[in-house]
Design a protein around this motif. Structure first.
Motif, PDB file in Angstrom:
ATOM      1  N   ALA A  41       0.822  -1.206   0.000  1.00  0.00           N
ATOM      2  CA  ALA A  41       0.000   0.000   0.000  1.00  0.00           C
ATOM      3  C   ALA A  41       0.862   1.264   0.000  1.00  0.00           C
ATOM      4  CB  ALA A  41      -0.932   0.002   1.209  1.00  0.00           C
ATOM      5  N   LEU A  42       2.134   1.120   0.321  1.00  0.00           N
ATOM      6  CA  LEU A  42       3.041   2.266   0.319  1.00  0.00           C
ATOM      7  C   LEU A  42       3.375   2.674  -1.110  1.00  0.00           C
ATOM      8  CD1 LEU A  42       5.478   1.032   3.101  1.00  0.00           C
ATOM      9  CD2 LEU A  42       3.867   2.939   3.277  1.00  0.00           C
ATOM     10  N   ASN A  43       3.516   3.958  -1.315  1.00  0.00           N
ATOM     11  CA  ASN A  43       3.853   4.487  -2.638  1.00  0.00           C
ATOM     12  C   ASN A  43       5.264   4.036  -3.029  1.00  0.00           C
ATOM     13  OD1 ASN A  43       3.624   5.949  -4.982  1.00  0.00           O
ATOM     14  ND2 ASN A  43       4.260   7.867  -4.053  1.00  0.00           N
ATOM     15  N   GLY A  44       5.385   3.377  -4.169  1.00  0.00           N
ATOM     16  CA  GLY A  44       6.691   2.927  -4.647  1.00  0.00           C
ATOM     17  C   GLY A  44       7.057   1.516  -4.238  1.00  0.00           C
ATOM     18  N   ILE A  45       6.208   0.858  -3.462  1.00  0.00           N
ATOM     19  CA  ILE A  45       6.483  -0.521  -3.045  1.00  0.00           C
ATOM     20  C   ILE A  45       5.472  -1.442  -3.717  1.00  0.00           C
ATOM     21  CG2 ILE A  45       6.582  -2.140  -1.111  1.00  0.00           C
ATOM     22  CD1 ILE A  45       8.819  -0.124  -1.026  1.00  0.00           C
ATOM     23  N   GLY A  46       5.991  -2.305  -4.556  1.00  0.00           N
ATOM     24  CA  GLY A  46       5.145  -3.283  -5.231  1.00  0.00           C
ATOM     25  C   GLY A  46       5.294  -4.638  -4.571  1.00  0.00           C
ATOM     26  N   PRO A  47       4.735  -5.661  -5.187  1.00  0.00           N
ATOM     27  CA  PRO A  47       4.785  -7.004  -4.600  1.00  0.00           C
ATOM     28  C   PRO A  47       6.204  -7.534  -4.390  1.00  0.00           C
ATOM     29  CG  PRO A  47       3.226  -6.939  -6.421  1.00  0.00           C
ATOM     30  CD  PRO A  47       3.928  -5.626  -6.397  1.00  0.00           C
ATOM     31  N   ILE A 103      15.871  -1.512  -2.547  1.00  0.00           N
ATOM     32  CA  ILE A 103      15.513  -0.253  -1.887  1.00  0.00           C
ATOM     33  C   ILE A 103      16.789   0.554  -1.682  1.00  0.00           C
ATOM     34  CG2 ILE A 103      14.544   0.830   0.162  1.00  0.00           C
ATOM     35  CD1 ILE A 103      12.647  -1.514   0.362  1.00  0.00           C
ATOM     36  N   GLY A 104      16.813   1.710  -2.324  1.00  0.00           N
ATOM     37  CA  GLY A 104      17.973   2.588  -2.233  1.00  0.00           C
ATOM     38  C   GLY A 104      17.611   3.903  -1.574  1.00  0.00           C
ATOM     39  N   ASP A 105      18.516   4.853  -1.694  1.00  0.00           N
ATOM     40  CA  ASP A 105      18.334   6.163  -1.060  1.00  0.00           C
ATOM     41  C   ASP A 105      17.076   6.881  -1.547  1.00  0.00           C
ATOM     42  OD1 ASP A 105      20.641   5.952   0.489  1.00  0.00           O
ATOM     43  OD2 ASP A 105      21.912   6.790  -1.094  1.00  0.00           O
ATOM     44  N   LYS A 106      16.819   6.857  -2.855  1.00  0.00           N
ATOM     45  CA  LYS A 106      15.654   7.577  -3.398  1.00  0.00           C
ATOM     46  C   LYS A 106      14.345   6.979  -2.894  1.00  0.00           C
ATOM     47  CE  LYS A 106      17.861   9.262  -7.594  1.00  0.00           C
ATOM     48  NZ  LYS A 106      17.851   9.252  -9.065  1.00  0.00           N
ATOM     49  N   THR A 107      14.255   5.663  -2.923  1.00  0.00           N
ATOM     50  CA  THR A 107      13.039   4.999  -2.444  1.00  0.00           C
ATOM     51  C   THR A 107      12.829   5.284  -0.962  1.00  0.00           C
ATOM     52  OG1 THR A 107      13.323   3.237  -4.074  1.00  0.00           O
ATOM     53  CG2 THR A 107      11.842   2.781  -2.231  1.00  0.00           C
ATOM     54  N   LEU A 108      13.894   5.208  -0.196  1.00  0.00           N
ATOM     55  CA  LEU A 108      13.795   5.453   1.239  1.00  0.00           C
ATOM     56  C   LEU A 108      13.333   6.880   1.527  1.00  0.00           C
ATOM     57  CD1 LEU A 108      14.148   4.423   4.105  1.00  0.00           C
ATOM     58  CD2 LEU A 108      16.512   5.199   4.004  1.00  0.00           C
ATOM     59  N   GLU A 133       6.154   7.943   5.534  1.00  0.00           N
ATOM     60  CA  GLU A 133       5.065   6.972   5.580  1.00  0.00           C
ATOM     61  C   GLU A 133       5.362   5.747   6.431  1.00  0.00           C
ATOM     62  OE1 GLU A 133       3.462   5.946   1.676  1.00  0.00           O
ATOM     63  OE2 GLU A 133       4.491   7.678   0.847  1.00  0.00           O
ATOM     64  N   ILE A 134       6.605   5.590   6.884  1.00  0.00           N
ATOM     65  CA  ILE A 134       6.987   4.372   7.593  1.00  0.00           C
ATOM     66  C   ILE A 134       7.565   4.677   8.969  1.00  0.00           C
ATOM     67  CG2 ILE A 134       7.350   3.011   5.507  1.00  0.00           C
ATOM     68  CD1 ILE A 134      10.344   3.549   5.756  1.00  0.00           C
ATOM     69  N   SER A 135       7.546   3.654   9.820  1.00  0.00           N
ATOM     70  CA  SER A 135       8.153   3.746  11.141  1.00  0.00           C
ATOM     71  C   SER A 135       8.631   2.360  11.544  1.00  0.00           C
ATOM     72  CB  SER A 135       7.147   4.279  12.164  1.00  0.00           C
ATOM     73  OG  SER A 135       6.184   3.293  12.446  1.00  0.00           O
ATOM     74  N   VAL A 136       9.359   2.293  12.645  1.00  0.00           N
ATOM     75  CA  VAL A 136       9.806   1.000  13.164  1.00  0.00           C
ATOM     76  C   VAL A 136       9.155   0.683  14.503  1.00  0.00           C
ATOM     77  CG1 VAL A 136      12.007   0.937  11.933  1.00  0.00           C
ATOM     78  CG2 VAL A 136      11.871   2.071  14.161  1.00  0.00           C
ATOM     79  N   SER A 137       8.191   1.490  14.893  1.00  0.00           N
ATOM     80  CA  SER A 137       7.464   1.243  16.140  1.00  0.00           C
ATOM     81  C   SER A 137       6.014   1.659  15.966  1.00  0.00           C
ATOM     82  CB  SER A 137       8.097   2.015  17.295  1.00  0.00           C
ATOM     83  OG  SER A 137       8.012   3.400  17.045  1.00  0.00           O
ATOM     84  N   GLY A 138       5.190   1.217  16.892  1.00  0.00           N
ATOM     85  CA  GLY A 138       3.772   1.546  16.834  1.00  0.00           C
ATOM     86  C   GLY A 138       3.006   0.565  15.969  1.00  0.00           C
ATOM     87  N   ALA A 139       1.693   0.754  15.943  1.00  0.00           N
ATOM     88  CA  ALA A 139       0.826  -0.131  15.170  1.00  0.00           C
ATOM     89  C   ALA A 139       0.839   0.272  13.709  1.00  0.00           C
ATOM     90  CB  ALA A 139      -0.593  -0.069  15.711  1.00  0.00           C
TER      91      ALA A 139
END
Length: 126
Positions: free
Chosen positions: A34-40, A68-73, A79-85
């Motif tokens: 569902a993230l922009n730029g991330i496919g299957p 996944i490189g610098d531009k994608t990141l 839109e992303i995190s490493v904690s929380g729901a």
């Protein structure tokens, strides 16, 4: 007035969850897609990397995933995190997987066929 206030409160809740970050440590493949730029393929690579190496310690660790490189990141950082729901909607809700084909197509007129004149229907006498 109470109804308007309740509607406003509900709208704010919906908007708040729509912009919540996806936890890359708990998100499944559909949530990642569902993230922009991330496919299957990239979503699967993230899930596999996480399964093999454990949870990401920071968002920057995502660069260790193949594809996944610098531009994608940088596109994903907000839109992303490493904690929380993780609160991403499944990709089907975010992006249609494929355009639905119509069940039936409209019949084309046959060449040489008579066209019915659009005459008003005759009134029946009672």
């Amino acid at each position: 007035m109470k109804k308007l206030l309740a509607l406003f409160a509900a709208l704010m809740l919906i908007c708040g969850t729509a912009f919540a970050a996806v936890n890359i440590n708990t998100a499944n493949q559909q949530e990642l897609e569902a993230l922009n730029g991330i496919g299957p393929v990239k979503a699967k690579a993230i899930v596999e990397y996480r399964a093999k190496n454990g949870p990401f310690k920071s968002v920057d660790d995502l660069k260790s995933v193949s594809g996944i490189g610098d531009k994608t990141l940088e596109k994903l950082r907000s839109e992303i995190s490493v904690s929380g729901a993780s609160s991403a909607a499944p990709k089907a809700a975010a992006k249609p997987a494929a355009a639905a084909k119509p069940a039936a197509t409209a019949a084309k007129p046959v060449a040489g066929a008579k066209k019915e004149a659009s005459k008003p229907a005759a009134k029946k006498k009672l």
